[in-house]
Structure formats: C-alpha cells, structure tokens
Motif scaffolding. Structure first.
Motif: not given
Length: 275
Positions: A207-233
């Motif tokens: 997660l790259p640094a941004t113009a927002v000072p680190p102490a003022e950045r807000v983290g996410t309270s939750r994330f759901e991420l599914t790795w996987g996919a089908k493409w043809g067979d």
C-alpha cells in the motif's frame, strides 16, 4: 514497479510457471519468544521508507473458506487437483477505540496444498486500467473479487486482475473502481520459517504512501477477497489431492501477515476444511 527498491535478490529471477505451494512441517508459533511475526516474503519489492507513527494497536482476526468450483480431482499437479476459490475475510479494530491504523503491507499466505496457475490466464497491465478502466482488461484476466469495508461505514467493490509487472514478476492488481485505487501484488516465495509452517508461496501487497500523513490515514475495518476464477476449462486456483496438504488431508491453513504505519505487525491464521 517504478519507485520501489528490493528487499532481496530472490525476486530478481521472477516467478514463472505453476506456483506450487510445497512447504513442509507442522503448524507452530512464529516470532521468537512471543515477539512480532517476521516478514514472510522479504525478497520482493520494497515500500519506500516511512517512519513509524504513534497510533492505536490494531486487533485483527481472519476467517477463511476454500470452495470447490465443481468436478472431481483430475489430471494435474501433485497427483491430481481441482479448481477452487480461496476466500480471506479479515476484520480489524483499534484498541482502545476509533479507526484502525492504516496498513503498509498485506501478505496473503496460502496452504501448501493450494497451487496457482497465473501463466494459464490472460494478464492486464496497470497502464491499461489507468487509461481505460477495468473494462479494458482482457476477458479472463479477472482472478479475484471482494468487498472493502471502510471505517466507520461504507463498502466498495474490489477486483483482482492477473498481471505481469514491468520487471517480469507475476502478480496481481487489486483495484477499487469506485475510487481509482490500484494496488500491486507480487508472487513471492516465503522464508524457511513459514515453509516449516506449511506455506510456500504468498501474494505480497504494497500500500503506497500518500499525501495524507500516516497518522491521519484510516485503515479498513474489514475486507473480503476471494482468489480464484475459471476461464474456459481452466481454473486459476487448485487444491491438490488429499494427502498433498500440510495436514495430510486435514484442514487447510491460510494466514495474513499485516504491517501497519505504527510499526505493528500481525499474523492472524485461519483453518478451513477441504471442500
């Protein structure tokens, strides 16, 4: 990966072919004498230095699920495999209260019974998304989906695209179309410490640094991420036949190493039954 250095030489060779998660050893504690868990993937791109800041302590938890796409074990690697989706569901809260501290890195750790085949799927370049949005990516390059939960409220769709970075490394681009965020991930080998715990490969997200000072950045309270996919067979993620996993047919182990702007590191671990 312009603007990033390197944590070690192992990444210079890149990752090609099938990613076989083939660590050995039983589950166990990470970190000496209850200390912070060490970096599981020190060989990849390095985030530019940023000093730690004062902030809350994050308390993270992780649940996981591996879901079969249908079909039995067939011809594949490790004596046969089947296509699956691999879901990480991470929650974070701050102690004593308020928004969680923002993250610097997330490293997704996969049970060695899981394999990934990025070379069998089309890729989408970062420049393609920046110029034309996710709709410009080739069919079949979408290899993950999920949801990001902001603090204190609000959700956004998350998409993950198979990619090959300019330096030749295979990886993924995690995109939040609603706000234009594009995060770069690389496939990396884990250290021997984590191989002994049953992991071999990881996806390392910066997660790259941004113009927002680190102490003022807000983290996410939750994330759901599914790795996987089908493409043809073809399936992006595969589960090896029973007996090829860390627990000789037992539950699968997934983990998420997290590093925050406060310098804190966390390693929540989840176990889930084989589908």
């Amino acid at each position: 990966m312009t603007g990033y250095g390197w944590r070690g030489a192992v990444a210079a060779a890149g990752v090609t072919g099938v990613l076989l998660l083939s660590g050995t050893g039983p589950a166990g504690a990470v970190g000496a004498a209850g200390g912070p868990p060490p970096d599981p993937a020190p060989g990849g791109p390095q985030r530019p230095y940023e000093p730690d800041v004062e902030g809350p302590r994050n308390v993270d938890s992780l649940t996981a699920e591996v879901t079969a796409y249908g079909g039995e074990y067939g011809g594949g690697y490790g004596g046969g495999s089947r296509g699956v989706g691999v879901t990480f569901d991470r929650t974070s809260r701050a102690e004593p209260a308020g928004p969680p501290a923002a993250a610097r890195r997330f490293v997704f750790l996969f049970d060695k019974a899981l394999t990934f085949r990025p070379e069998s799927f089309p890729t989408c370049a970062r420049g393609t998304i920046e110029e034309g949005g996710t709709g410009a990516c080739p069919a079949g390059s979408l290899v993950g989906r999920g949801t990001s939960h902001a603090y204190p409220e609000g959700t956004a769709e998350v998409r993950a695209y198979n990619t090959r970075h300019a330096n030749g490394m295979r990886g993924a681009l995690v995109v939040v179309p609603a706000n234009g965020t594009i995060l770069e991930l690389t496939w990396e080998r884990v250290t021997p410490t984590y191989q002994r715990l049953g992991y071999a490969w990881a996806l390392d997200e910066i997660l790259p640094a941004t113009a927002v000072p680190p102490a003022e950045r807000v983290g996410t309270s939750r994330f759901e991420l599914t790795w996987g996919a089908k493409w043809g067979d073809r399936s992006f993620a595969h589960l090896n036949r029973e007996g090829a996993g860390a627990g000789a047919g037992g539950p699968l182990r997934l983990a998420l190493w997290s590093h925050f702007v406060t310098g804190q590191t966390e390693l929540p671990v989840a176990r889930t039954e084989r589908p």
